[in-house]
Design an enzyme around this catalytic site. Structure first.
Site, PDB file in Angstrom:
ATOM      1  N   GLN A 100     -13.553  80.198 154.639  1.00 54.79           N
ATOM      2  CA  GLN A 100     -13.900  79.574 155.920  1.00 54.79           C
ATOM      3  C   GLN A 100     -15.318  79.978 156.332  1.00 54.79           C
ATOM      4  O   GLN A 100     -16.155  80.119 155.461  1.00 54.79           O
ATOM      5  CB  GLN A 100     -12.866  79.904 157.007  1.00 54.79           C
ATOM      6  CG  GLN A 100     -11.514  79.201 156.808  1.00 54.79           C
ATOM      7  CD  GLN A 100     -10.647  79.828 155.737  1.00 54.79           C
ATOM      8  OE1 GLN A 100     -10.363  81.017 155.769  1.00 54.79           O
ATOM      9  NE2 GLN A 100     -10.208  79.035 154.775  1.00 54.79           N
ATOM     10  N   PRO A 103     -13.569  63.211 154.655  1.00 52.40           N
ATOM     11  CA  PRO A 103     -15.037  63.203 154.760  1.00 52.40           C
ATOM     12  C   PRO A 103     -15.465  64.244 155.794  1.00 52.40           C
ATOM     13  O   PRO A 103     -14.816  64.409 156.823  1.00 52.40           O
ATOM     14  CB  PRO A 103     -15.363  61.788 155.246  1.00 52.40           C
ATOM     15  CG  PRO A 103     -14.089  61.202 155.731  1.00 52.40           C
ATOM     16  CD  PRO A 103     -12.959  61.959 155.108  1.00 52.40           C
ATOM     17  N   ARG A 104     -16.541  64.958 155.479  1.00 51.82           N
ATOM     18  CA  ARG A 104     -16.992  65.995 156.430  1.00 51.82           C
ATOM     19  C   ARG A 104     -17.958  65.388 157.441  1.00 51.82           C
ATOM     20  O   ARG A 104     -18.723  64.484 157.110  1.00 51.82           O
ATOM     21  CB  ARG A 104     -17.693  67.117 155.674  1.00 51.82           C
ATOM     22  CG  ARG A 104     -16.744  67.843 154.744  1.00 51.82           C
ATOM     23  CD  ARG A 104     -17.459  68.974 154.003  1.00 51.82           C
ATOM     24  NE  ARG A 104     -16.561  69.584 153.027  1.00 51.82           N
ATOM     25  CZ  ARG A 104     -16.922  69.938 151.787  1.00 51.82           C
ATOM     26  NH1 ARG A 104     -18.162  69.782 151.385  1.00 51.82           N
ATOM     27  NH2 ARG A 104     -16.038  70.482 150.979  1.00 51.82           N
ATOM     28  N   LYS A 120     -19.970  79.050 149.331  1.00 50.99           N
ATOM     29  CA  LYS A 120     -19.622  80.469 149.084  1.00 50.99           C
ATOM     30  C   LYS A 120     -19.150  80.693 147.648  1.00 50.99           C
ATOM     31  O   LYS A 120     -19.535  81.660 147.004  1.00 50.99           O
ATOM     32  CB  LYS A 120     -18.494  80.933 150.034  1.00 50.99           C
ATOM     33  CG  LYS A 120     -18.860  80.924 151.494  1.00 50.99           C
ATOM     34  CD  LYS A 120     -17.666  81.281 152.351  1.00 50.99           C
ATOM     35  CE  LYS A 120     -16.595  80.216 152.380  1.00 50.99           C
ATOM     36  NZ  LYS A 120     -16.985  78.953 153.024  1.00 50.99           N
ATOM     37  N   ALA A 151      -8.846  77.116 151.881  1.00 50.95           N
ATOM     38  CA  ALA A 151     -10.206  77.182 151.339  1.00 50.95           C
ATOM     39  C   ALA A 151     -10.326  76.285 150.113  1.00 50.95           C
ATOM     40  O   ALA A 151      -9.345  76.030 149.419  1.00 50.95           O
ATOM     41  CB  ALA A 151     -10.535  78.616 150.953  1.00 50.95           C
ATOM     42  N   GLY A 152     -11.534  75.814 149.865  1.00 50.21           N
ATOM     43  CA  GLY A 152     -11.793  75.038 148.654  1.00 50.21           C
ATOM     44  C   GLY A 152     -13.145  75.446 148.113  1.00 50.21           C
ATOM     45  O   GLY A 152     -14.167  75.098 148.684  1.00 50.21           O
ATOM     46  N   HIS A 153     -13.144  76.257 147.058  1.00 54.25           N
ATOM     47  CA  HIS A 153     -14.399  76.777 146.528  1.00 54.25           C
ATOM     48  C   HIS A 153     -14.716  76.111 145.193  1.00 54.25           C
ATOM     49  O   HIS A 153     -13.957  76.229 144.238  1.00 54.25           O
ATOM     50  CB  HIS A 153     -14.323  78.303 146.417  1.00 54.25           C
ATOM     51  CG  HIS A 153     -14.168  78.961 147.767  1.00 54.25           C
ATOM     52  ND1 HIS A 153     -13.972  80.299 147.950  1.00 54.25           N
ATOM     53  CD2 HIS A 153     -14.198  78.426 149.011  1.00 54.25           C
ATOM     54  CE1 HIS A 153     -13.886  80.555 149.255  1.00 54.25           C
ATOM     55  NE2 HIS A 153     -14.007  79.426 149.905  1.00 54.25           N
ATOM     56  N   THR A 154     -15.832  75.399 145.168  1.00 51.77           N
ATOM     57  CA  THR A 154     -16.185  74.610 143.985  1.00 51.77           C
ATOM     58  C   THR A 154     -17.235  75.337 143.161  1.00 51.77           C
ATOM     59  O   THR A 154     -18.219  75.828 143.697  1.00 51.77           O
ATOM     60  CB  THR A 154     -16.763  73.239 144.430  1.00 51.77           C
ATOM     61  OG1 THR A 154     -15.830  72.649 145.326  1.00 51.77           O
ATOM     62  CG2 THR A 154     -16.983  72.312 143.253  1.00 51.77           C
ATOM     63  N   VAL A 160     -30.547  74.968 144.675  1.00 53.48           N
ATOM     64  CA  VAL A 160     -31.163  73.629 144.704  1.00 53.48           C
ATOM     65  C   VAL A 160     -30.387  72.613 143.857  1.00 53.48           C
ATOM     66  O   VAL A 160     -30.923  71.588 143.460  1.00 53.48           O
ATOM     67  CB  VAL A 160     -32.642  73.698 144.231  1.00 53.48           C
ATOM     68  CG1 VAL A 160     -33.496  74.443 145.236  1.00 53.48           C
ATOM     69  CG2 VAL A 160     -32.751  74.351 142.851  1.00 53.48           C
ATOM     70  N   GLY A 161     -29.118  72.919 143.558  1.00 47.40           N
ATOM     71  CA  GLY A 161     -28.310  71.982 142.772  1.00 47.40           C
ATOM     72  C   GLY A 161     -26.913  72.525 142.588  1.00 47.40           C
ATOM     73  O   GLY A 161     -26.590  73.624 143.044  1.00 47.40           O
ATOM     74  N   ASP A 170     -17.425  75.573 153.844  1.00 45.25           N
ATOM     75  CA  ASP A 170     -18.005  74.637 152.871  1.00 45.25           C
ATOM     76  C   ASP A 170     -19.504  74.818 152.667  1.00 45.25           C
ATOM     77  O   ASP A 170     -20.219  73.864 152.369  1.00 45.25           O
ATOM     78  CB  ASP A 170     -17.722  73.167 153.283  1.00 45.25           C
ATOM     79  CG  ASP A 170     -16.249  72.930 153.501  1.00 45.25           C
ATOM     80  OD1 ASP A 170     -15.449  73.526 152.761  1.00 45.25           O
ATOM     81  OD2 ASP A 170     -15.894  72.168 154.415  1.00 45.25           O
ATOM     82  N   GLU A 171     -19.974  76.044 152.796  1.00 51.19           N
ATOM     83  CA  GLU A 171     -21.416  76.305 152.678  1.00 51.19           C
ATOM     84  C   GLU A 171     -21.851  76.511 151.220  1.00 51.19           C
ATOM     85  O   GLU A 171     -23.051  76.572 150.938  1.00 51.19           O
ATOM     86  CB  GLU A 171     -21.811  77.559 153.476  1.00 51.19           C
ATOM     87  CG  GLU A 171     -21.480  77.518 154.965  1.00 51.19           C
ATOM     88  CD  GLU A 171     -20.084  78.063 155.262  1.00 51.19           C
ATOM     89  OE1 GLU A 171     -19.304  78.282 154.308  1.00 51.19           O
ATOM     90  OE2 GLU A 171     -19.783  78.263 156.455  1.00 51.19           O
ATOM     91  N   THR A 173      -8.657  68.796 151.150  1.00 51.42           N
ATOM     92  CA  THR A 173      -7.948  67.661 151.748  1.00 51.42           C
ATOM     93  C   THR A 173      -8.584  66.310 151.421  1.00 51.42           C
ATOM     94  O   THR A 173      -7.985  65.274 151.704  1.00 51.42           O
ATOM     95  CB  THR A 173      -7.923  67.796 153.287  1.00 51.42           C
ATOM     96  OG1 THR A 173      -9.280  67.886 153.738  1.00 51.42           O
ATOM     97  CG2 THR A 173      -7.163  69.039 153.728  1.00 51.42           C
TER      98      THR A 173
END
Ligand code: IMO
Ligand code: MG
Length: 416
Positions: free
Chosen positions: A198, A282-283, A15, A38-41, A392-393, A12-13, A279
């Site tokens: 991951q 909350p992280r 990527k 994985a969840g890539h936004t 930055v956003g 969740d960095e 999922t």
């Protein structure tokens, strides 16, 4: 010029956002490990896309993407995601290819995953997407690959439910399957972007085992999972957030204290939108852990660090980051394997001045306030690795480069 993008923390960095940002200058994009855990936004033009299996370069109409042989693929999840893309006007047909050596995830794997985790004395808190089961079946030599769907003796062995599940997908998978090793060889000399899933600390070997995922999320997993050799990798980008997060269980030495630091915890979680894309969980949030980040730099030979979510700290008077662990009174700066030691570790913190201004419009390193640059430069010195991209956003346009990873140059670090 082949560039790997890995997560340098617990996932969740950002990527997906960084792969999307770099994809415009790449020829093809290959996702090399993991599955629908994985969840890539990606946010572009005010629209938000959540990708789980399809590589993040897909949003560019002229890019070809590959799902690599290190992946485990649930066809139901894949075709749902592809349908979502089509509904959003993204024409993917003819430019999404799947390695015929990738393994399949069947629906019953999800149930096995959930049951196994609930029966553990110390549950991992898996995403329940059948990933661990698929990788363990693969290691046991009982997995089913895409190629196996076209091997009659093998499909004859499938049980009724698995056969019924896969039947509607076979024709579509046949059109999309490729020998990725031949494709990568054919593309030698082109710019290949290898997208990890991951993170370094969730890697099966180098992560906080057993609180890890089951694929190779390390940089070394990139050539394996993409069907090439280690000498084909030129650059390794390690993406990290200005703070730490973790979903699921396992040690996290810099986690904010939920009682004494509830305000800071709440602020970072809400400002950083720290809820799981896959999922909705909350992280867990905490200080940037430089001990862990330097370990990720070393074990993945990270050449360039990529800092995301720097703007989340815009409103704070002061910032802290962890530079060592205090474990039973002993100061430790090498990331321990011992989970008991990590659970006891107390962060030794370095203080930084806040910048108290919005970074939203910064478009170059020089635009950053001095306090933000000090934070960045401290990280670079500590890790011995340059921070060459900063975000930055949320929007694609909220990212800037200090050095393009696709250029050759001595300014890229070699890892420590
Ligand atoms: P991206 O690519 C964050 C975590 C799970 C759990 C552990 C094992 O979005 O960064 P699994 O379902 O893989 O067996 O779960 O790993 N996990 C992730 N955490 N981001 C991810 O992916 C993750 N993929 C798995 O929460 O603790
Ligand atoms: Mg995630």
């Amino acid at each position: 010029m082949n560039t790997v993008v890995i997560g340098a923390q617990w996932g969740d960095e950002g990527k997906g956002k960084i792969v999307d940002y770099l994809a415009s200058s790449a020829d093809v994009i290959v996702r090399y490990s993991g599955g629908a855990n994985a969840g890539h936004t990606i946010v572009t033009g005010g629209k938000q896309y959540a990708l789980h299996l399809v590589p993040s370069g897909i949003l560019y109409p002229d890019k070809t993407v590959y799902l690599g042989m290190g992946m485990v693929i649930d066809p139901a999840a894949l075709f749902t995601e592809l349908a979502m893309l089509k509904e959003n006007g993204i024409d993917w047909e003819g430019r999404v290819f799947i390695s015929d050596r990738a393994h399949l995830v069947f629906p019953r794997y999800r149930e096995i995953d959930k049951k196994r985790d609930s029966e553990r004395k110390h549950p991992i808190g898996t995403t329940g997407r059948g990933i661990g089961t698929a990788y363990s079946m693969k290691s046991e030599r009982d997995g089913i690959r895409i190629a196996d769907l076209f091997w009659k003796e093998k499909t004859a062995e499938l049980d009724e439910a698995d056969r019924a599940f896969i039947a509607p997908y076979i024709e579509r998978l046949e059109k999309m399957k490729v020998d990725i090793t031949a494709e990568m060889y054919r593309l030698k000399g082109k710019k290949i972007l290898l997208e990890g899933a991951q993170g370094a600390l969730l890697d099966l070997d180098a992560g906080t085992y057993p609180y890890v995922s089951s694929g190779m999320s390390c940089a070394s997993g990139a050539p394996v999972g993409a069907g090439m050799g280690p000498r084909d990798i030129d650059r390794v980008l390690g993406v990290f957030k200005a703070y730490s997060t973790r979903v699921g269980n396992g040690p996290m030495p810099t986690e904010f204290n939920t009682e004494t630091q509830s305000e800071l915890y709440h602020y970072v979680r809400e400002t950083g939108r720290e809820y799981g894309v896959t999922t909705g969980r909350p992280r867990r949030c905490g200080y940037l852990d430089l001990v862990a980040l330097r370990y990720a730099c070393r074990t993945n030979s990270i050449s360039d660090l990529v800092l995301t979510h720097l703007d989340i700290y815009d409103e704070l008077d002061g910032i802290e980051a962890c530079v060592a662990y205090d474990i039973d009174g002993k100061i430790v700066t090498d990331f321990p394997a011992d989970i008991g030691a990590l659970n006891k570790a107390k962060p030794v913190l370095e203080q930084f001045k806040g910048w108290k201004t919005s970074l939203k419009n910064c478009r170059s390193y020089a635009d950053l306030p001095e306090q933000a640059r000090s934070y960045v430069e401290f990280i670079e010195d500590y890790c011995g690795t340059p921070v060459n991209i900063i975000s930055v956003g949320y929007e694609r346009s909220d990212t800037f480069m200090r050095l393009d990873p696709f250029t050759r140059g001595a300014e890229h670090g070699n890892g420590l």
